[in-house]
Enzyme design. Structure first.
Site, PDB file in Angstrom:
ATOM      1  N   ARG A 191       0.824  -1.204   0.000  1.00 20.84           N
ATOM      2  CA  ARG A 191       0.000   0.000   0.000  1.00 20.84           C
ATOM      3  C   ARG A 191       0.862   1.260   0.000  1.00 20.84           C
ATOM      4  O   ARG A 191       0.516   2.249  -0.640  1.00 20.84           O
ATOM      5  CB  ARG A 191      -0.936   0.008   1.209  1.00 20.84           C
ATOM      6  CG  ARG A 191      -2.112  -0.939   1.071  1.00 20.84           C
ATOM      7  CD  ARG A 191      -3.092  -0.783   2.216  1.00 20.84           C
ATOM      8  NE  ARG A 191      -4.144  -1.798   2.116  1.00 20.84           N
ATOM      9  CZ  ARG A 191      -5.257  -1.656   1.418  1.00 20.84           C
ATOM     10  NH1 ARG A 191      -5.468  -0.534   0.747  1.00 20.84           N
ATOM     11  NH2 ARG A 191      -6.152  -2.623   1.375  1.00 20.84           N
ATOM     12  N   GLU A 201      -1.214  -8.387   4.148  1.00 23.77           N
ATOM     13  CA  GLU A 201      -2.634  -8.388   4.514  1.00 23.77           C
ATOM     14  C   GLU A 201      -3.243  -9.746   4.232  1.00 23.77           C
ATOM     15  O   GLU A 201      -2.943 -10.370   3.212  1.00 23.77           O
ATOM     16  CB  GLU A 201      -3.395  -7.315   3.727  1.00 23.77           C
ATOM     17  CG  GLU A 201      -2.932  -5.906   4.032  1.00 23.77           C
ATOM     18  CD  GLU A 201      -3.765  -4.868   3.311  1.00 23.77           C
ATOM     19  OE1 GLU A 201      -4.788  -5.253   2.712  1.00 23.77           O
ATOM     20  OE2 GLU A 201      -3.394  -3.682   3.347  1.00 23.77           O
ATOM     21  N   GLU A 214     -10.518  -2.845  -5.174  1.00 22.20           N
ATOM     22  CA  GLU A 214      -9.899  -1.847  -4.310  1.00 22.20           C
ATOM     23  C   GLU A 214      -8.578  -1.366  -4.902  1.00 22.20           C
ATOM     24  O   GLU A 214      -8.250  -0.173  -4.846  1.00 22.20           O
ATOM     25  CB  GLU A 214      -9.670  -2.415  -2.907  1.00 22.20           C
ATOM     26  CG  GLU A 214      -9.195  -1.347  -1.930  1.00 22.20           C
ATOM     27  CD  GLU A 214      -9.042  -1.862  -0.508  1.00 22.20           C
ATOM     28  OE1 GLU A 214      -8.829  -1.018   0.369  1.00 22.20           O
ATOM     29  OE2 GLU A 214      -9.106  -3.082  -0.296  1.00 22.20           O
ATOM     30  N   ASP A 223     -13.574   5.063 -11.602  1.00 26.15           N
ATOM     31  CA  ASP A 223     -14.045   6.431 -11.380  1.00 26.15           C
ATOM     32  C   ASP A 223     -13.052   7.392 -12.029  1.00 26.15           C
ATOM     33  O   ASP A 223     -12.248   8.041 -11.368  1.00 26.15           O
ATOM     34  CB  ASP A 223     -14.163   6.693  -9.871  1.00 26.15           C
ATOM     35  CG  ASP A 223     -14.863   8.013  -9.587  1.00 26.15           C
ATOM     36  OD1 ASP A 223     -15.418   8.593 -10.535  1.00 26.15           O
ATOM     37  OD2 ASP A 223     -14.843   8.458  -8.425  1.00 26.15           O
ATOM     38  N   HIS A 255     -18.600  -7.951   1.920  1.00 29.28           N
ATOM     39  CA  HIS A 255     -17.762  -8.828   1.105  1.00 29.28           C
ATOM     40  C   HIS A 255     -17.831  -8.278  -0.319  1.00 29.28           C
ATOM     41  O   HIS A 255     -18.740  -8.620  -1.083  1.00 29.28           O
ATOM     42  CB  HIS A 255     -18.265 -10.269   1.159  1.00 29.28           C
ATOM     43  CG  HIS A 255     -18.268 -10.854   2.532  1.00 29.28           C
ATOM     44  ND1 HIS A 255     -17.126 -11.056   3.268  1.00 29.28           N
ATOM     45  CD2 HIS A 255     -19.294 -11.270   3.324  1.00 29.28           C
ATOM     46  CE1 HIS A 255     -17.426 -11.584   4.442  1.00 29.28           C
ATOM     47  NE2 HIS A 255     -18.733 -11.717   4.511  1.00 29.28           N
ATOM     48  N   CYS A 263     -16.148  -8.833  -2.870  1.00 23.18           N
ATOM     49  CA  CYS A 263     -16.015  -9.789  -3.975  1.00 23.18           C
ATOM     50  C   CYS A 263     -17.351 -10.402  -4.343  1.00 23.18           C
ATOM     51  O   CYS A 263     -17.536 -10.887  -5.457  1.00 23.18           O
ATOM     52  CB  CYS A 263     -15.011 -10.878  -3.614  1.00 23.18           C
ATOM     53  SG  CYS A 263     -15.249 -11.594  -1.992  1.00 23.18           S
TER      54      CYS A 263
END
Length: 709
Positions: free
Chosen positions: A356, A385, A396, A453, A675, A677
């Site tokens: 990240r 993670e 994400e 976006d 969730h 996914c």
């Protein structure tokens, strides 16, 4: 009637006029039959010889719109339809009579695309009244049209013939399926006209009123849908005997689409030409046929992509992508097996591992290193993670990467406040790989059906389709779409307004504006000058050359000044999305595929929602929808992002999200969880609306990342 029309071979004209009442099948006419009965003029006796007739003289008909309407009023009141019947019987008996009735000057030429010469007001009045006349009059009109269409035509069509087609295609009787055999023959003859004749019709069609234009388009779409999926199996002749119906109608519809495209503004939205019935055919078979045969005589809907909805085009791209993914994965497996190496299932995926804290640099390194795997299924892992990527982490990754790339501090793109969109920064550098990354990212989003976006102007997507497939010549220019002042208006409206004023200025342009063909641009805090043409700094802008100046300036801003940036972006996108299917897309449709739709309809989401452990009548669910429907738009977007990983709506609408609300048996002081996914939100059994609103607002406002290092 149907039998006599259907027996005519599409390529064989009929030599004789057929009485509409006959039920005898028309015999095919062979070339040798005609030869046997042909007489040379030299063999005729002198008294029979006469010069060949020129174009027929159109008889003079003097009835006006007002007189016709008065005739109709009298007939409706008295029940005496003789005069009206005679008018319809005569008018639609032949192309000559159609011109006699509706041409503004019987023997005027009217040979321009700008003026059809048709008395439109009279045509409208006659057709508006037709469906209110007795059935025998309506049948007489159809019989006259049959006779007209079955006559033999020699040589190219005259403008009077085009006028007749232009008038006949507006007949409202074709809305009834009982007239479809006649309608089909009319459409076939129009479709078979020359390109030059079609050019005239296109420009005449665009002069129709918006209401009538829309009616004709909808009638053609309905004809195609009904022929594909008839209400009754025996409603129409067998498809094998009239396979030309749909191609003819689609070709005529393309003339209306062309008329719509050359109208400014367009008469209808391009989406109004979509035929959603085609979502239920085997469009992949149609696509493969188009790939194999192109724009040959073998018909496919892909030859006319304006009729295919974005839903169909997206499905074609997805299935095409799946085939490429499978092929890529198969090649990797075969390569491993042939070398007797242990097969790692990771070979089947494009595996992206990123931190990240170094999201952008890691992503760039991974995509560069694994450029050969771009057409495999994408799977993302955030280092340190927990979590298996079933789609949510991928979403994400896209969201965070886009947010970072387009941040103003990063400098790759400039945010245009007036137009609220991003545009390419014009600064020069030695390496444009990050622009290629953005293009690759957009390609991966389309390839993996992820909505981004991103706020590019429509012109950007037009550049992305210029050309729609990557040229074989590596030196060929890409992305150099023709740029106009309207395109600049989308991006830099204030500058476009100023250039527009320059073009319309009535005074002394050279003295008052004091411009040359040299422009200035700020790059990384330094102002640089560029000549729009050789020696431009010494060429003043005058009233005579100002159009050239504006065109060159717009082209410089939207093409030349950012060429290397956009070329890298273009090649990045096409490195993933190299597909013939892109040739089917309009720029607006590419934007929809990349970004989805920003228009949120939470009521549609409510209707499409599925439930697990709850039912739609449970108190918690009712409270949830009461709260969500009352949320401001920003919170609704956050909710969508919390549940799906994106705040955009896919091409197929909210129903395509497969949004689910599930029950979790935990204390009510817990926050909702999601969730992404599975596009699922999990709600504890909150007891009050206030409690649900508080917990949901906290959850959706603090949803980014797991916070694990």
């Amino acid at each position: 009637m149907a039998a006599s029309l259907l027996s005519v071979c599409p390529r064989a004209p009929v030599a004789t006029t057929v009485a509409a009442s006959t039920s005898v099948e028309l015999p095919p006419i062979c070339s040798n039959v005609r030869q046997k009965h042909r007489l040379s003029i030299d063999t005729l006796p002198p008294e029979v010889k006469a010069p060949f007739p020129s174009d027929p003289i159109i008889p003079l008909r003097t009835k006006t719109t007002k007189e016709f309407q008065e005739d109709m009023e009298r007939a409706l009141q008295s029940g005496d339809w003789r005069e009206v019947r005679e008018f319809y019987l005569t008018t639609f008996d032949s192309f000559i009579e159609i011109n006699a009735a509706f041409k503004r000057e019987a023997n005027g030429l009217f040979n321009t695309i700008e003026d059809s010469g048709v008395n439109t007001k009279f045509v409208n009045a006659v057709y508006d009244a037709l469906l209110n006349t007795p059935q025998d009059i309506q049948k007489s009109v159809l019989k006259g049209i049959i006779n007209s269409l079955l006559r033999e035509w020699k040589g190219p069509r005259t403008k009077d013939d085009l006028r007749a087609y232009f008038i006949l295609v507006q007949n409202p009787q074709y809305s009834s399926t009982s007239t479809y055999v006649i309608y089909a023959h009319l459409l076939r003859q129009i479709a078979a006209l020359s390109e030059a004749d079609h050019h005239f019709l296109v420009h005449w069609f665009k002069k129709l009123s918006a209401r009538r234009f829309r009616q004709l388009v909808e009638r053609l779409l309905q004809f195609i849908s009904t022929r594909l999926f008839p209400a009754e199996p025996d409603e129409f002749p067998p498809l094998s005997k009239c396979a030309w119906w749909i191609p003819s109608a689609t070709k005529v519809l393309s003339l209306f689409n062309a008329a719509n495209s050359v109208s400014s503004p367009p008469i209808m939205s391009f989406t109004d030409f979509y035929n959603i019935t085609l979502e239920h055919i085997d469009f992949m078979e149609d696509y493969r046929s188009w790939q194999n045969y192109g724009n040959s005589n073998r018909f496919s809907f892909c030859q006319f992509p304006f009729i295919l909805s974005t839903v169909v085009k997206k499905a074609i791209i997805q299935k095409d992508s799946e085939q490429q993914m499978i092929s890529q994965a198969r090649q990797s497996l075969v390569s491993k097996v042939s070398r007797r190496q242990r097969v790692d299932m990771n070979l089947l995926f494009l595996n992206i591992k990123v931190r990240r804290a170094q999201l952008l640099s890691d992503s760039l390194d991974e995509l560069t290193r694994k450029r050969c795997d771009l057409k495999k299924k994408l799977r993302v892992t955030f280092v340190g993670e927990a979590g298996l990527d079933m789609g949510g982490l991928t979403k994400e990754w896209f969201l965070l990467l886009v947010r970072q790339i387009f941040h103003t501090d990063y400098g790759m793109f400039t945010y245009m406040k007036d137009s609220r969109c991003h545009w390419f920064s014009s600064w020069k550098c030695d390496n444009y790989s990050e622009f290629q990354l953005v293009g690759t990212l957009m390609g991966l989003a389309v390839y993996n059906s992820i909505a981004l976006d991103i706020h590019f102007p429509l012109y950007c997507y037009r550049k992305l389709l210029t050309p729609p497939t990557v040229p074989c010549d590596q030196n060929a220019l890409v992305g150099m779409a023709n740029a106009t002042l309207d395109d600049l208006q989308q991006i830099m409206p204030e500058l476009a307004h100023g250039l527009g004023e320059l073009l319309s200025y009535e005074g002394n342009v050279e003295e008052d504006f004091y411009l040359t063909f040299q422009v200035f641009q700020e790059e990384m805090g330094v102002v640089k000058s560029y000549n729009l043409k050789p020696g431009g700094d010494k060429i003043p802008v005058t009233k005579q050359n100002r159009k050239e100046y504006v065109q060159l300036y717009v082209d410089f801003l939207l093409n030349k000044s950012i060429y290397k940036q956009f070329a890298a972006f273009y090649h990045g996108f096409h490195s993933v999305c190299a597909s013939d299917a892109l040739m089917l897309l309009r720029p607006e449709e590419v934007e929809m595929l990349v970004c989805g739709s920003p228009e949120l309809d939470m009521s549609a989401l409510q209707k499409a929602a599925q439930y697990e452990g709850y039912s739609k009548t449970d108190a918690t669910v009712r409270c949830f929808w009461d709260v969500v429907l009352a949320f401001p738009l920003e919170l609704q977007k956050k909710l969508l992002h919390f549940a799906t990983g994106s705040d955009r709506v896919p091409v197929g609408g909210m129903a395509d999200l497969n949004f689910k609300i599930a029950k979790i048996d935990v204390p009510t002081d817990w926050l909702p969880i999601s969730h992404t996914c599975f596009n699922q939100i999990c709600l504890p059994p909150y007891r009050t609306r206030k409690e649900l609103k508080q917990k949901l607002t906290i959850a959706i406002s603090n949803a980014e990342g797991f916070g694990l290092e």
